[in-house]
Design a protein around this motif. Structure first.
Motif, mmCIF file in Angstrom:
data_model
loop_
_atom_site.group_PDB
_atom_site.id
_atom_site.type_symbol
_atom_site.label_atom_id
_atom_site.label_comp_id
_atom_site.label_asym_id
_atom_site.label_seq_id
_atom_site.Cartn_x
_atom_site.Cartn_y
_atom_site.Cartn_z
ATOM 1 N N VAL B 196 0.813 -1.230 0.000
ATOM 2 C CA VAL B 196 0.000 0.000 0.000
ATOM 3 C C VAL B 196 0.837 1.268 0.000
ATOM 4 O O VAL B 196 0.284 2.363 -0.061
ATOM 5 N N GLY B 197 2.155 1.134 0.099
ATOM 6 C CA GLY B 197 2.990 2.329 0.052
ATOM 7 C C GLY B 197 3.177 2.978 1.405
ATOM 8 O O GLY B 197 2.427 2.741 2.345
ATOM 9 N N ILE B 198 4.218 3.817 1.481
ATOM 10 C CA ILE B 198 4.613 4.447 2.733
ATOM 11 C C ILE B 198 3.495 5.296 3.338
ATOM 12 O O ILE B 198 3.223 5.247 4.524
ATOM 13 N N ILE B 199 2.834 6.054 2.481
ATOM 14 C CA ILE B 199 1.856 7.014 2.984
ATOM 15 C C ILE B 199 0.684 6.324 3.673
ATOM 16 O O ILE B 199 0.125 6.828 4.631
ATOM 17 N N MET B 200 0.300 5.143 3.154
ATOM 18 C CA MET B 200 -0.937 4.534 3.646
ATOM 19 C C MET B 200 -0.717 3.318 4.529
ATOM 20 O O MET B 200 -1.661 2.705 5.003
ATOM 21 N N VAL B 201 0.558 3.015 4.778
ATOM 22 C CA VAL B 201 0.862 1.766 5.458
ATOM 23 C C VAL B 201 0.206 1.677 6.845
ATOM 24 O O VAL B 201 -0.283 0.634 7.268
ATOM 25 N N ILE B 207 -6.304 -0.224 10.945
ATOM 26 C CA ILE B 207 -7.764 -0.200 10.773
ATOM 27 C C ILE B 207 -8.440 -1.554 11.072
ATOM 28 O O ILE B 207 -9.412 -1.590 11.831
ATOM 29 N N PRO B 208 -7.937 -2.679 10.516
ATOM 30 C CA PRO B 208 -8.625 -3.943 10.838
ATOM 31 C C PRO B 208 -8.696 -4.203 12.345
ATOM 32 O O PRO B 208 -9.735 -4.611 12.867
ATOM 33 N N CYS B 209 -7.590 -3.940 13.059
ATOM 34 C CA CYS B 209 -7.577 -4.164 14.514
ATOM 35 C C CYS B 209 -8.512 -3.195 15.225
ATOM 36 O O CYS B 209 -9.201 -3.565 16.180
ATOM 37 N N THR B 251 -7.386 2.032 -3.255
ATOM 38 C CA THR B 251 -8.710 1.403 -3.141
ATOM 39 C C THR B 251 -8.775 0.498 -1.903
ATOM 40 O O THR B 251 -9.819 0.401 -1.261
ATOM 41 N N ILE B 252 -7.644 -0.156 -1.588
ATOM 42 C CA ILE B 252 -7.616 -1.005 -0.382
ATOM 43 C C ILE B 252 -7.865 -0.155 0.867
ATOM 44 O O ILE B 252 -8.680 -0.492 1.732
ATOM 45 N N ILE B 253 -7.165 0.977 0.938
ATOM 46 C CA ILE B 253 -7.292 1.819 2.121
ATOM 47 C C ILE B 253 -8.685 2.442 2.222
ATOM 48 O O ILE B 253 -9.273 2.509 3.299
ATOM 49 N N ILE B 254 -9.221 2.870 1.074
ATOM 50 C CA ILE B 254 -10.569 3.462 1.102
ATOM 51 C C ILE B 254 -11.588 2.416 1.576
ATOM 52 O O ILE B 254 -12.458 2.699 2.400
ATOM 53 N N ALA B 256 -11.023 -0.057 3.554
ATOM 54 C CA ALA B 256 -10.819 -0.233 4.988
ATOM 55 C C ALA B 256 -11.420 0.926 5.772
ATOM 56 O O ALA B 256 -12.101 0.727 6.785
ATOM 57 N N SER B 257 -11.193 2.163 5.301
ATOM 58 C CA SER B 257 -11.679 3.280 6.108
ATOM 59 C C SER B 257 -13.193 3.413 6.055
ATOM 60 O O SER B 257 -13.811 3.790 7.053
ATOM 61 N N VAL B 258 -13.798 3.062 4.915
ATOM 62 C CA VAL B 258 -15.265 3.064 4.868
ATOM 63 C C VAL B 258 -15.797 2.072 5.911
ATOM 64 O O VAL B 258 -16.695 2.389 6.701
ATOM 65 N N ALA B 259 -15.199 0.879 5.941
ATOM 66 C CA ALA B 259 -15.613 -0.130 6.921
ATOM 67 C C ALA B 259 -15.434 0.395 8.339
ATOM 68 O O ALA B 259 -16.276 0.182 9.218
ATOM 69 N N PHE B 260 -14.324 1.113 8.573
ATOM 70 C CA PHE B 260 -14.060 1.654 9.913
ATOM 71 C C PHE B 260 -15.157 2.635 10.338
ATOM 72 O O PHE B 260 -15.671 2.556 11.454
ATOM 73 N N PHE B 261 -15.532 3.531 9.420
ATOM 74 C CA PHE B 261 -16.542 4.530 9.794
ATOM 75 C C PHE B 261 -17.903 3.867 10.015
ATOM 76 O O PHE B 261 -18.615 4.199 10.955
ATOM 77 N N VAL B 262 -18.238 2.905 9.162
ATOM 78 C CA VAL B 262 -19.503 2.188 9.345
ATOM 79 C C VAL B 262 -19.503 1.466 10.691
ATOM 80 O O VAL B 262 -20.445 1.571 11.483
#
Lengths: 252, 268
Positions: B196-201, B207-209, B251-254, B256-262
């Motif tokens: 996912v790269g440095i910025i999004m690592v 997020i999953p945890c 797209t992976i991070i988005i 994950a974050s959508v799931a986090f907010f939900v």
């Protein structure tokens, strides 16, 4: 037997003394209250007794041993830290942490450890809460669990750092009664750091006041002079109408 | 274009990507929960960014960038720990300094080399489609090693995370354990940079945890749940990226974050 024997102890932070010429004898079976202003070195002194901080000068002996060797005889309830109230551990998990010094690195807690943990929870009246998450308990219940954790290694000496913080008034009396019981019926020597002078005067058998220097006469009372010196200002200590006086009657 | 959902699995690079995602999710699940519980999210992010310095050096020398990345991540992890315990610099200040120094070094060293723009982009934002089977093997070995450590030192890490002051009082080697944890973070972070790269690592690590903490009790349950969730995020992210032709790291991070907010919204 002497539980704690501290002789001519000095501790510096840089050039600035944190503990100055401390001499302290605590006999087995004592229940000592340690009061003093914030930043006076109370927590530091407990850490010295635990062997977490090495003094620059002087000696510390716990039951005749050096502090690190005596660790397995000491139970410790640190100052209440603001831990994550959602931390995923149960009361039982927390109490088991107290067995660490007996179990050691890499090994798992065994049946014996679990039995001891149950016993410790019973001794503080928390056995029914063993499976509850620590964050779901009230302040007083949490503190009981932390006391259970300090008891689970069957200590001969218990060090408590402001244990009543975060316990509401109704539960405080119960909590101090518990400590009294541990002291009298289980024979555990207790040193309790406290801000609560009322409580201290009611429950402890010895009282010391620390502000870099230690003011202590081997009794449950301090002179007005001591307290004024330690706090740097007059302190009204008998104003709460407590049944026991903190200050000794003036001799002169 | 093949619109069947499983169509994308016909390509080998997609299969590798998916395998890497699953392996990395397991690694993240185990390390991530300790990152959260020990409140070292910012340190972990600093380590990830500082790794870029090493990556740049490896790139400049024409050697394997990730090996150098791991080295500089480890140096940073140990450096932050040492500086804050031996001087008056506060931890977040030290992290800020290491973070930006690593990034600056990385940019300079990479700009001195050829093919700069394309590779810079893939290190910053990840390129899971460029992952090889060898990389998958590396991630698996690392995952097994971390799992073994965490099983062996389960009670130690639990005590460290919950109450380090008490731990010290009962003789827990607090400092060594913390350095070990930071080293595990350093290794994990560098592996994840590929994906996912440095910025999004840091998002994939936490997020999953963070979601599982809202729904599960007990560390083993949270770890298992996070591994599954991470896998789901990577898979969904990959599918979206494949069909809409957008960078997979994002797209992976988005996802994950959508799931986090939900999850945060429904578990309020």
């Amino acid at each position: 037997m002497t539980a704690i024997s501290i002789k001519d102890l000095w501790l510096f932070r840089g050039d600035h003394p944190v503990l100055e010429d401390i001499n302290l004898e605590v006999a087995e079976g004592d229940f000592m209250g340690l009061i003093g202003p914030n930043g006076g070195g109370k927590t530091t002194l407990l850490k010295v007794i635990l062997g977490m901080i090495k003094p620059d000068k002087g000696s510390v002996e716990i039951f005749g041993l050096n502090p690190v060797a005596a660790r397995k005889f000491i139970g410790y309830v640190p100052q209440k830290n603001i831990f994550d109230q959602n931390f995923p551990v149960t009361a039982m998990d927390v109490v088991l942490m107290g067995r660490y010094s007996r179990v050691g690195l890499f090994k798992r807690y065994g049946q014996k450890d679990k039995e001891e943990a149950e016993k410790a929870l019973r001794s503080v009246g928390m056995e029914e809460y063993a499976g509850r998450e620590i964050g779901s308990l009230s302040g007083g219940e949490q503190q009981r669990v932390f006391v259970a954790r300090s008891l689970v290694s069957n200590p001969k000496l218990l060090l408590l750092d402001e244990p009543a913080t975060g316990i509401d008034a109704a539960q405080q009396t119960e909590f101090y009664d518990l400590l009294s019981r541990l002291n009298t019926s289980m024979g555990i020597t207790i040193v309790m750091v406290s801000h609560d002078l009322t409580a201290v005067s009611k429950y402890v058998s010895k009282l010391a006041c620390l502000n870099q220097r230690l003011y202590y006469h081997g009794t449950a009372e301090l002179t007005e002079e001591d307290v004024e010196k330690a706090y740097g200002c007059p302190v009204d200590m008998v104003a709460h109408g407590t049944p026991h006086r903190v200050l000794r009657e003036h001799d002169h | 274009m093949d619109w069947s959902i499983l169509g994308f699995l016909e390509y080998d690079f997609m299969r590798v990507a998916l395998a890497a995602g699953i392996a990395a999710s397991t690694l993240c699940a185990v390390v991530g929960i300790y990152v959260i519980l020990n409140r070292i999210v910012f340190i972990s992010d600093g380590i990830a960014h500082a790794a870029f310095g090493g990556i740049g050096l490896g790139y400049f020398l024409g050697s394997d960038p990730l090996t150098f990345g791991v080295a500089s991540a480890l140096v940073t992890a140990l450096g932050i720990g040492t500086i804050t315990s031996r001087s008056k610099v506060s931890e977040d200040t030290a992290i800020g300094v290491f973070l930006s120094t690593g990034m600056a070094l990385g940019v300079i060293l990479m700009s001195l080399s050829r093919g700069y723009a394309k590779d810079l982009f893939s290190y910053l934002f990840g390129n899971i489609l460029a992952v090889t089977w060898f990389d998958v093997g590396t991630i698996l070995v690392l995952t097994v090693a971390v799992l073994a450590l965490v099983i062996l030192l389960y009670k130690e890490f639990l005590l460290l995370s919950f109450d380090p002051v008490y731990g010290e009082a009962v003789g827990l080697p607090v400092r060594s354990l913390r350095l070990l944890l930071l080293s595990m973070v350093a290794f994990s972070v560098v592996v994840l940079i590929k994906i996912v790269g440095i910025i999004m690592v840091i998002a994939l690590l936490t997020i999953p945890c963070a979601i599982c903490r809202q729904h599960f009790r007990g560390l083993p349950g949270i770890m298992a749940g996070s591994a599954i969730l991470g896998t789901v995020f990577v898979t969904i992210g990959l599918i979206i990226s494949y069909f809409f032709d957008v960078p997979s790291g994002a797209t992976i991070i988005i996802t994950a974050s959508v799931a986090f907010f939900v999850s945060t919204f429904i578990s309020r």
